[in-house]
Design an enzyme around this catalytic site. Structure first.
Site, mmCIF file in Angstrom:
data_model
loop_
_atom_site.group_PDB
_atom_site.id
_atom_site.type_symbol
_atom_site.label_atom_id
_atom_site.label_comp_id
_atom_site.label_asym_id
_atom_site.label_seq_id
_atom_site.Cartn_x
_atom_site.Cartn_y
_atom_site.Cartn_z
ATOM 1 N N GLU A 135 0.843 -1.198 0.000
ATOM 2 C CA GLU A 135 0.000 0.000 0.000
ATOM 3 C C GLU A 135 0.880 1.250 0.000
ATOM 4 O OE1 GLU A 135 -2.859 -0.118 3.144
ATOM 5 O OE2 GLU A 135 -3.759 -1.991 2.440
ATOM 6 N N GLU A 371 9.009 -7.587 -3.850
ATOM 7 C CA GLU A 371 8.805 -8.740 -2.976
ATOM 8 C C GLU A 371 9.770 -8.756 -1.797
ATOM 9 O OE1 GLU A 371 7.733 -12.506 -4.650
ATOM 10 O OE2 GLU A 371 7.211 -11.585 -6.549
#
Length: 388
Positions: A135, A371
Site C-alpha cells: 500500500e 517482494e
C-alpha cells in the site's frame, strides 16, 4: 510443450529443464526480441503474449495437471523465468507475479470450488493474475495495511488502495490482502479473490517507471467494493500468514528473475568484449576487462546455485524462508552489480539505447526492491539464523 509431474528422476528433470530452455529460446526469438525496445519505450504490456505463454504451459507451471496446469516444480519454473528474463526481464517479472503470487496463492489456500473456477483459466493464460499486498503508506510495513474488509450481510465490503501491483490493470483477477482486525495483528488480515469488473474495484494510474517498463504496474482502488463470502481465501485472519508463505516462493521467482537479468547483461558484455578492439586487440584481452567478466561469471554462478537450491527445497516440501531470502538477496544485488559492469564494459555505447545493457541496467534495480527490499531480506535472514 510436453510436461511431466515434477516427482521424477534427476535425469528426467534435467531433460525437462533443457527442453524448457530450448522452447523459451525459440519463443523469445520470434515473439519477444523483435519488440523489446518498442514495448519498453511505449510501456506496452503485451497481454496477448501471455496467452501464447499459456499455450506453452508456462502460465501454470506449478498448477497440478488436474487443474489444467503443467504439474511441474520450482526447478523447472526457475529455469523458465531465467530463460525469459535473460531476453526481457519485464516479461519474466509479469510471468512470475502471475504464477508465484496470484495463481500460487489460490493453489495453496483456495477451496475446491475456487481452484476449479480459477486455476484452469490462469494456467492457460486465459486469465492474467495480480496480487495486492503493498500500500502507499505501508510498503515494507504490510502488517499496518489500511485497506479494510468489513462484513456486510453474506459478504464483505472492501475500501482502500494497493499500489505497485504487477499486472494490476490488464489482469483479470487479483488476490488482495485486506485488514479485518487490528493494525499490526498477525491474524488481523484476510485474503480475497477479486475479479476485474467488480463494482467498486478499479485500477488507478499506471506508474511511469525507470525499468521493467513492459511489465504493468498500477494502483488498485476499492470503493465500497462488495465481495461475496465465496471469494474469501482461507480462514478469516489468515491473510498475512498466507502472504508470508506465498512470498517464500515468490522470492525464489525474483531470484530467478535476477539471475536471468544478470545473465542477459553478462552475455551481451562478454560477446561485445570479444568484438570490440582497442590498441590492436580485443578488449577482453585486457586484464581490467577480463577480471570484470570473471567476477560477473562467479557471482552469477553463485546466485544460480542458491536459487536452484531454494527451489529444490521448495519442491521437497521443506520450509524455505531462509533459503529463498538468501537467494533473492544475493541474486538481486548480483543483477545490479553485473548490469553496472556490463555498461562499463560497453563504455559510451552502454549508455545508449541501441545496445541491450542500458535496459538491463535499468531493469535490474527493481530486483532489489520487489517482494521485499534487500534490507528486508537481511532482516529475514538475520532473524532466521539467530533462531539456530
Amino acid at each position: 510443450m510436453d510436461t511431466r509431474n515434477f516427482d521424477t528422476t534427476e535425469k528426467e528433470r534435467e531433460e525437462t529443464c533443457q527442453m524448457i530452455q530450448e522452447t523459451v529460446r525459440d519463443f523469445t526469438d520470434l515473439h519477444i526480441k523483435p519488440y523489446i525496445r518498442t514495448w519498453d519505450e511505449q510501456q506496452h504490456f503485451p497481454k496477448e503474449l501471455f496467452k501464447s505463454l499459456g499455450e506453452l504451459g508456462l502460465m501454470g507451471m506449478l498448477v497440478p495437471e488436474e487443474y489444467g496446469g503443467s504439474g511441474l516444480g520450482y526447478q523447472e519454473y526457475v529455469t523458465a523465468i531465467i530463460a525469459l528474463s535473460k531476453v526481457d526481464p519485464s516479461v519474466g517479472l509479469s510471468m512470475a507475479a502471475h504464477n508465484s503470487l496470484c495463481t500460487n496463492h489460490i493453489l495453496m489456500f483456495g477451496n475446491a470450488a475456487q481452484k476449479s473456477t480459477y486455476l484452469p483459466k490462469l494456467a492457460t493464460g486465459e486469465l492474467v493474475g495480480a496480487w495486492g499486498l503493498t500500500e502507499p503508506n505501508t510498503g515494507s510495513d504490510a502488517g499496518n495495511m489500511r485497506t479494510t474488509a468489513v462484513r456486510k450481510g453474506d459478504g464483505w465490503v472492501l475500501n482502500g488502495s494497493k499500489n505497485f501491483i504487477t499486472n494490476g490493470k490488464t489482469g483479470n483477477v487479483a488476490v488482495v490482502i485486506t485488514r479485518t482486525g487490528e493494525p499490526g495483528d498477525k491474524h488481523g488480515a484476510t485474503a480475497f479473490i477479486v475479479e476485474q469488473g467488480t463494482k467498486g474495484f478499479s485500477a488507478g494510474r499506471k506508474e511511469d517507471k525507470l525499468g521493467m517498463r513492459a511489465s504493468e504496474t498500477v494502483e488498485l482502488i476499492f470503493e465500497d467494493c462488495y465481495i461475496p463470502a465465496s471469494q474469501r481465501l482461507g480462514e478469516i485472519g489468515d491473510g498475512f500468514v498466507q502472504s508470508l508463505k506465498v512470498l517464500d516462493g515468490g522470492r525464489i521467482s525474483i531470484a530467478a528473475l535476477s539471475v536471468g537479468t544478470a545473465l542477459g547483461a553478462y552475455e551481451a558484455a562478454l560477446a561485445y568484449s570479444k568484438e570490440r578492439r582497442q590498441f590492436g586487440k580485443a578488449i577482453c584481452d585486457f586484464q581490467a576487462i577480463a577480471f570484470k567478466l570473471a567476477d560477473m561469471h562467479t557471482d552469477i554462478q553463485a546466485s544460480t546455485l542458491l536459487t536452484f537450491h531454494a527451489g529444490a527445497l521448495k519442491d521437497a516440501g521443506k520450509k524455505v524462508t531462509l533459503e529463498s531470502s538468501v537467494a533473492k538477496y544475493h541474486a538481486s544485488e548480483t543483477a545490479v552489480r553485473v548490469a553496472n559492469e556490463a555498461v562499463q564494459i560497453f563504455g559510451g555505447y552502454g549508455f545508449v539505447k541501441d545496445y541491450p545493457v542500458e535496459k538491463f541496467y535499468r531493469d535490474s534495480k527493481l530486483c532489489t526492491i520487489g517482494e521485499g527490499t534487500s534490507e528486508i531480506q537481511k532482516m529475514v535472514i538475520s532473524k532466521e539464523i539467530l533462531k539456530e
